[in-house]
Design a protein around this motif. Structure first.
Motif, PDB file in Angstrom:
ATOM      1  N   GLN A 136      -0.500   2.229  10.951  1.00  9.01           N
ATOM      2  CA  GLN A 136      -0.888   2.557  12.325  1.00  9.01           C
ATOM      3  C   GLN A 136       0.018   1.877  13.344  1.00  9.01           C
ATOM      4  OE1 GLN A 136      -5.069   1.732  13.007  1.00  9.01           O
ATOM      5  NE2 GLN A 136      -5.530   3.912  12.923  1.00  9.01           N
ATOM      6  N   ALA A 137       0.432   0.647  13.051  1.00  7.54           N
ATOM      7  CA  ALA A 137       1.301  -0.078  13.977  1.00  7.54           C
ATOM      8  C   ALA A 137       2.644   0.628  14.119  1.00  7.54           C
ATOM      9  CB  ALA A 137       1.504  -1.510  13.494  1.00  7.54           C
ATOM     10  N   ILE A 138       3.162   1.141  13.019  1.00  9.92           N
ATOM     11  CA  ILE A 138       4.437   1.860  13.056  1.00  9.92           C
ATOM     12  C   ILE A 138       4.271   3.182  13.798  1.00  9.92           C
ATOM     13  CG2 ILE A 138       6.327   2.770  11.682  1.00  9.92           C
ATOM     14  CD1 ILE A 138       5.895  -0.265  11.487  1.00  9.92           C
ATOM     15  N   GLU A 139       3.176   3.875  13.529  1.00  7.50           N
ATOM     16  CA  GLU A 139       2.917   5.147  14.211  1.00  7.50           C
ATOM     17  C   GLU A 139       2.778   4.939  15.717  1.00  7.50           C
ATOM     18  OE1 GLU A 139      -0.561   6.512  12.266  1.00  7.50           O
ATOM     19  OE2 GLU A 139       0.450   6.925  10.359  1.00  7.50           O
ATOM     20  N   ALA A 140       2.134   3.829  16.111  1.00  6.87           N
ATOM     21  CA  ALA A 140       1.983   3.532  17.539  1.00  6.87           C
ATOM     22  C   ALA A 140       3.334   3.253  18.180  1.00  6.87           C
ATOM     23  CB  ALA A 140       1.053   2.335  17.730  1.00  6.87           C
ATOM     24  N   ALA A 141       4.202   2.553  17.449  1.00  3.09           N
ATOM     25  CA  ALA A 141       5.538   2.275  17.976  1.00  3.09           C
ATOM     26  C   ALA A 141       6.321   3.569  18.180  1.00  3.09           C
ATOM     27  CB  ALA A 141       6.293   1.342  17.029  1.00  3.09           C
ATOM     28  N   ILE A 142       6.220   4.475  17.222  1.00  2.02           N
ATOM     29  CA  ILE A 142       6.898   5.772  17.350  1.00  2.02           C
ATOM     30  C   ILE A 142       6.362   6.525  18.564  1.00  2.02           C
ATOM     31  CG2 ILE A 142       7.249   8.020  16.262  1.00  2.02           C
ATOM     32  CD1 ILE A 142       7.130   6.591  13.546  1.00  2.02           C
ATOM     33  N   ALA A 143       5.044   6.505  18.737  1.00  6.53           N
ATOM     34  CA  ALA A 143       4.430   7.182  19.887  1.00  6.53           C
ATOM     35  C   ALA A 143       4.905   6.565  21.198  1.00  6.53           C
ATOM     36  CB  ALA A 143       2.907   7.110  19.784  1.00  6.53           C
ATOM     37  N   ASN A 144       5.048   5.234  21.223  1.00  8.75           N
ATOM     38  CA  ASN A 144       5.521   4.564  22.434  1.00  8.75           C
ATOM     39  C   ASN A 144       6.956   4.967  22.765  1.00  8.75           C
ATOM     40  OD1 ASN A 144       3.199   3.202  23.113  1.00  8.75           O
ATOM     41  ND2 ASN A 144       3.754   1.319  22.051  1.00  8.75           N
ATOM     42  N   TYR A 145       7.796   5.081  21.739  1.00 15.24           N
ATOM     43  CA  TYR A 145       9.175   5.514  21.970  1.00 15.24           C
ATOM     44  C   TYR A 145       9.198   6.915  22.589  1.00 15.24           C
ATOM     45  CZ  TYR A 145      10.617   1.709  18.809  1.00 15.24           C
ATOM     46  OH  TYR A 145      10.822   0.491  18.218  1.00 15.24           O
ATOM     47  N   GLU A 146       8.373   7.791  22.064  1.00 16.60           N
ATOM     48  CA  GLU A 146       8.338   9.164  22.561  1.00 16.60           C
ATOM     49  C   GLU A 146       7.837   9.210  24.006  1.00 16.60           C
ATOM     50  OE1 GLU A 146       9.366  11.944  21.268  1.00 16.60           O
ATOM     51  OE2 GLU A 146       9.940  11.214  19.287  1.00 16.60           O
ATOM     52  N   THR A 147       6.801   8.412  24.293  1.00 18.26           N
ATOM     53  CA  THR A 147       6.283   8.374  25.663  1.00 18.26           C
ATOM     54  C   THR A 147       7.328   7.826  26.623  1.00 18.26           C
ATOM     55  OG1 THR A 147       4.016   8.051  24.864  1.00 18.26           O
ATOM     56  CG2 THR A 147       4.455   7.478  27.155  1.00 18.26           C
ATOM     57  N   ALA A 148       8.022   6.769  26.199  1.00 15.63           N
ATOM     58  CA  ALA A 148       9.066   6.183  27.043  1.00 15.63           C
ATOM     59  C   ALA A 148      10.168   7.198  27.335  1.00 15.63           C
ATOM     60  CB  ALA A 148       9.654   4.948  26.360  1.00 15.63           C
ATOM     61  N   PHE A 149      10.518   7.996  26.338  1.00 16.86           N
ATOM     62  CA  PHE A 149      11.536   9.035  26.528  1.00 16.86           C
ATOM     63  C   PHE A 149      11.083  10.040  27.589  1.00 16.86           C
ATOM     64  CE2 PHE A 149      13.077  13.311  25.323  1.00 16.86           C
ATOM     65  CZ  PHE A 149      14.438  13.123  25.491  1.00 16.86           C
ATOM     66  N   ARG A 150       9.834  10.461  27.499  1.00 18.92           N
ATOM     67  CA  ARG A 150       9.327  11.454  28.452  1.00 18.92           C
ATOM     68  C   ARG A 150       9.129  10.861  29.843  1.00 18.92           C
ATOM     69  NH1 ARG A 150       6.187  12.618  23.833  1.00 18.92           N
ATOM     70  NH2 ARG A 150       4.392  11.532  24.742  1.00 18.92           N
ATOM     71  N   MET A 151       8.826   9.565  29.908  1.00 22.28           N
ATOM     72  CA  MET A 151       8.626   8.911  31.205  1.00 22.28           C
ATOM     73  C   MET A 151       9.876   8.957  32.071  1.00 22.28           C
ATOM     74  SD  MET A 151       6.375   5.553  30.121  1.00 22.28           S
ATOM     75  CE  MET A 151       6.674   4.707  31.681  1.00 22.28           C
ATOM     76  N   GLN A 152      11.040   9.040  31.450  1.00 16.03           N
ATOM     77  CA  GLN A 152      12.290   9.065  32.215  1.00 16.03           C
ATOM     78  C   GLN A 152      12.361  10.252  33.165  1.00 16.03           C
ATOM     79  OE1 GLN A 152      15.580   7.111  29.245  1.00 16.03           O
ATOM     80  NE2 GLN A 152      14.754   9.092  28.671  1.00 16.03           N
TER      81      GLN A 152
END
Length: 273
Positions: A136-152
């Motif tokens: 779950q921790a790894i999946e959350a990190a992946i989700a955070n990367y994706e959100t950060a990409f879209r936040m741009q």
């Protein structure tokens, strides 16, 4: 009400004042954690993390929980805004008042190259997650990367309040000669814009004066310091309520203005001006 809050008096019809809540300890760190997590020792998700976990975000380009920080960490530390045992994707994303709101929000690479990097990173993380005891921790990190990409694609414009009408900026106090009030007013406008954009939970920390990370907790000079704190914050709080109301958003938005504990004049060392 009080003459400390002249602007807030204008929205009194929208207020519910609660004075019946009590804390368990007269300590700021533990009381802040109690306020945010429900436990004096923390070690539990913050209220914003629970809202994010339970309701998610209405905008896939933004996190569900945003902290509008005014360049200081309150007593109790960042655990006040953490996700604890919930996935890390539910902890607060911070936007600063000064300078660039979010680090690295302006991309250095073209979108196609960024997407390739994210895909490679996600593939590597997924392979690692399949071998770890806490995927779950790894999946959350992946989700955070994706959100950060879209936040741009949305945060730079969302954080830029310069295109707000002049009368709205004045309503919040952006034209103040006090830099602390300007920063707080900026964050209050951003809070409204985040709500409009579909962010579920937005928190603004109050400005910190003179290195005091409990700026409303004056042991001395109550009148002078309370007036300063009120002057910096209350116009923007009243403006936020007014602005949400005139946009039809107040009916579906709870605005909570709260502190972790109170102090009566009797326990202040010097109660003068």
């Amino acid at each position: 009400m009080s003459d400390l809050f002249p602007h807030l008096a204008n929205v009194a019809d929208h207020l519910c004042v609660v004075r019946s809540m009590v804390g368990e300890l007269p300590l700021h760190g533990q009381s802040n954690l109690l306020l945010h997590t429900g436990r004096v020792l923390g070690q539990a998700p913050s209220i914003g993390a629970w809202i994010s976990y339970g309701l998610g975000t209405e905008n896939a380009n933004l996190p569900a929980y945003v902290l509008l920080n005014n360049d200081w960490v309150p007593n109790g530390g960042l655990e006040n805004f953490g996700s604890s045992f919930l996935p890390a994707s539910h902890q607060a994303t911070t936007m600063r008042a000064k300078g660039t709101a979010v680090d690295n929000i302006v991309p250095q690479d073209l979108p196609a190259l960024q997407r390739q990097k994210l895909a490679l990173l996600a593939e590597s993380d997924a392979a690692f997650g399949a071998q770890t005891s806490n995927p779950q921790a790894i999946e959350a990190a992946i989700a955070n990367y994706e959100t950060a990409f879209r936040m741009q694609s949305i945060v730079p414009d969302l954080a830029d309040i310069s295109r707000e009408p002049e009368h709205i900026q004045k309503l919040y106090g952006v034209d103040s000669t006090d830099e602390h009030q300007r920063f707080y007013a900026t964050q209050a406008i951003r809070a409204r814009r985040l709500v409009e954009a579909g962010v579920r939970f937005v928190e603004i920390t109050c400005p910190s004066f003179d290195g005091n990370n409990s700026p409303w907790d004056q042991h001395t000079h109550l009148k002078l310091n309370h007036e300063k704190n009120a002057r910096v914050t209350e116009q923007s709080v009243a403006a936020l309520i007014t602005d949400l109301h005139q946009r039809g958003l107040l009916d579906e938005t709870i605005v909570l203005w709260a502190g972790e504990m109170g102090r009566t004049p009797a326990v202040a060392a010097i109660n003068d001006s």
